[in-house]
Design a protein around this motif. Structure first.
Motif, PDB file in Angstrom:
ATOM      1  N   SER A  75       0.821  -1.213   0.000  1.00  0.00           N
ATOM      2  CA  SER A  75       0.000   0.000   0.000  1.00  0.00           C
ATOM      3  C   SER A  75       0.850   1.257   0.000  1.00  0.00           C
ATOM      4  N   LEU A  76       2.026   1.194   0.593  1.00  0.00           N
ATOM      5  CA  LEU A  76       2.913   2.359   0.565  1.00  0.00           C
ATOM      6  C   LEU A  76       3.255   2.755  -0.862  1.00  0.00           C
ATOM      7  N   GLU A  77       3.304   1.772  -1.767  1.00  0.00           N
ATOM      8  CA  GLU A  77       3.630   2.063  -3.160  1.00  0.00           C
ATOM      9  C   GLU A  77       2.511   2.830  -3.855  1.00  0.00           C
ATOM     10  N   LYS A  78       1.303   2.754  -3.304  1.00  0.00           N
ATOM     11  CA  LYS A  78       0.200   3.572  -3.826  1.00  0.00           C
ATOM     12  C   LYS A  78       0.291   4.998  -3.287  1.00  0.00           C
ATOM     13  N   GLU A  79       0.814   5.124  -2.087  1.00  0.00           N
ATOM     14  CA  GLU A  79       0.823   6.416  -1.401  1.00  0.00           C
ATOM     15  C   GLU A  79       2.054   7.269  -1.707  1.00  0.00           C
ATOM     16  N   HIS A  80       3.195   6.624  -1.932  1.00  0.00           N
ATOM     17  CA  HIS A  80       4.454   7.346  -2.112  1.00  0.00           C
ATOM     18  C   HIS A  80       5.102   6.982  -3.439  1.00  0.00           C
ATOM     19  N   THR A  81       5.942   7.872  -3.922  1.00  0.00           N
ATOM     20  CA  THR A  81       6.672   7.599  -5.162  1.00  0.00           C
ATOM     21  C   THR A  81       7.801   6.603  -4.891  1.00  0.00           C
ATOM     22  N   ALA A  82       8.309   6.024  -5.969  1.00  0.00           N
ATOM     23  CA  ALA A  82       9.441   5.102  -5.848  1.00  0.00           C
ATOM     24  C   ALA A  82      10.657   5.814  -5.254  1.00  0.00           C
ATOM     25  N   VAL A  83      10.843   7.080  -5.610  1.00  0.00           N
ATOM     26  CA  VAL A  83      11.975   7.844  -5.074  1.00  0.00           C
ATOM     27  C   VAL A  83      11.840   7.987  -3.557  1.00  0.00           C
ATOM     28  N   THR A  84      10.660   8.298  -3.091  1.00  0.00           N
ATOM     29  CA  THR A  84      10.433   8.432  -1.648  1.00  0.00           C
ATOM     30  C   THR A  84      10.699   7.109  -0.936  1.00  0.00           C
ATOM     31  N   LEU A  85      10.204   6.013  -1.508  1.00  0.00           N
ATOM     32  CA  LEU A  85      10.422   4.704  -0.895  1.00  0.00           C
ATOM     33  C   LEU A  85      11.900   4.322  -0.910  1.00  0.00           C
ATOM     34  N   ASP A  86      12.601   4.693  -1.976  1.00  0.00           N
ATOM     35  CA  ASP A  86      14.044   4.434  -2.024  1.00  0.00           C
ATOM     36  C   ASP A  86      14.767   5.223  -0.932  1.00  0.00           C
ATOM     37  N   HIS A  87      14.342   6.463  -0.708  1.00  0.00           N
ATOM     38  CA  HIS A  87      14.943   7.255   0.371  1.00  0.00           C
ATOM     39  C   HIS A  87      14.654   6.637   1.737  1.00  0.00           C
ATOM     40  N   MET A  88      13.448   6.140   1.923  1.00  0.00           N
ATOM     41  CA  MET A  88      13.114   5.452   3.179  1.00  0.00           C
ATOM     42  C   MET A  88      14.036   4.251   3.380  1.00  0.00           C
ATOM     43  N   ALA A  89      14.266   3.501   2.299  1.00  0.00           N
ATOM     44  CA  ALA A  89      15.137   2.322   2.378  1.00  0.00           C
ATOM     45  C   ALA A  89      16.572   2.730   2.698  1.00  0.00           C
ATOM     46  N   LEU A  90      17.034   3.823   2.101  1.00  0.00           N
ATOM     47  CA  LEU A  90      18.393   4.298   2.391  1.00  0.00           C
ATOM     48  C   LEU A  90      18.529   4.717   3.850  1.00  0.00           C
ATOM     49  N   LEU A  91      17.534   5.396   4.375  1.00  0.00           N
ATOM     50  CA  LEU A  91      17.547   5.764   5.795  1.00  0.00           C
ATOM     51  C   LEU A  91      17.545   4.530   6.685  1.00  0.00           C
ATOM     52  N   LYS A  92      16.730   3.561   6.339  1.00  0.00           N
ATOM     53  CA  LYS A  92      16.675   2.317   7.107  1.00  0.00           C
ATOM     54  C   LYS A  92      18.052   1.652   7.120  1.00  0.00           C
ATOM     55  N   LYS A  93      18.701   1.582   5.949  1.00  0.00           N
ATOM     56  CA  LYS A  93      20.022   0.941   5.882  1.00  0.00           C
ATOM     57  C   LYS A  93      21.069   1.738   6.654  1.00  0.00           C
ATOM     58  N   ALA A  94      20.955   3.064   6.651  1.00  0.00           N
ATOM     59  CA  ALA A  94      21.917   3.896   7.383  1.00  0.00           C
ATOM     60  C   ALA A  94      21.758   3.707   8.895  1.00  0.00           C
ATOM     61  N   LEU A  95      20.518   3.606   9.352  1.00  0.00           N
ATOM     62  CA  LEU A  95      20.256   3.481  10.788  1.00  0.00           C
ATOM     63  C   LEU A  95      20.314   2.039  11.290  1.00  0.00           C
ATOM     64  N   ASP A  96      20.157   1.096  10.379  1.00  0.00           N
ATOM     65  CA  ASP A  96      20.114  -0.319  10.756  1.00  0.00           C
ATOM     66  C   ASP A  96      20.863  -1.144   9.704  1.00  0.00           C
ATOM     67  N   PRO A  97      22.186  -0.967   9.606  1.00  0.00           N
ATOM     68  CA  PRO A  97      22.943  -1.613   8.529  1.00  0.00           C
ATOM     69  C   PRO A  97      22.891  -3.138   8.557  1.00  0.00           C
ATOM     70  N   ARG A  98      22.651  -3.731   9.712  1.00  0.00           N
ATOM     71  CA  ARG A  98      22.564  -5.190   9.787  1.00  0.00           C
ATOM     72  C   ARG A  98      21.124  -5.697   9.663  1.00  0.00           C
ATOM     73  N   ASN A  99      20.188  -4.773   9.456  1.00  0.00           N
ATOM     74  CA  ASN A  99      18.774  -5.118   9.257  1.00  0.00           C
ATOM     75  C   ASN A  99      18.234  -6.022  10.378  1.00  0.00           C
ATOM     76  N   ILE A 100      18.494  -5.594  11.622  1.00  0.00           N
ATOM     77  CA  ILE A 100      18.027  -6.381  12.766  1.00  0.00           C
ATOM     78  C   ILE A 100      16.783  -5.776  13.433  1.00  0.00           C
ATOM     79  N   LEU A 101      16.457  -4.537  13.073  1.00  0.00           N
ATOM     80  CA  LEU A 101      15.290  -3.870  13.659  1.00  0.00           C
ATOM     81  C   LEU A 101      14.097  -4.010  12.720  1.00  0.00           C
TER      82      LEU A 101
END
Length: 112
Positions: A75-101
């Protein structure tokens, strides 16, 4: 809520509503027995898609105040652009590089 109640009736599902006084927010709790058939789960998905589309059309969000989890990632893909979702993913990787959260929640782990 009337349109959502009509969806419940049309789709033949059980989904009582809970609402917040004064803020226009409500929750439809879709009840499905774990042993129920595939068709019921399909109708539940149709109901959820309609509910999200209606919220977005009214200027709301797919997430409500409870976040995204696994069920609302698409549903997020309906609400936000791909660029916005990519930025969210980049923030997630920066704050959680081991993807444990909360791995795999909010943004797909296969995004950039």
């Amino acid at each position: 809520m009337e349109e959502t109640a009509a969806d419940v009736e049309e789709l033949g599902i059980i989904a009582p509503f809970l609402s917040h006084a004064g803020d226009g927010n409500f929750h439809a709790i879709v009840l499905v027995h774990p042993d129920d058939d595939h068709d019921l789960r399909r109708r539940q998905a149709v109901f959820n898609d309609r509910l999200v589309d209606r919220a977005l059309a009214m200027g709301g969000t797919c997430t409500g105040e409870h976040g995204v989890g696994h069920g609302k990632i698409a549903s997020l893909e309906k609400e936000h652009t791909a660029v916005t979702l990519d930025h969210m993913a980049l923030l997630k990787k920066a704050l959680d590089p081991r993807n444990i959260l909360n791995p795999g929640k909010v943004v797909r782990s296969d995004r950039k």
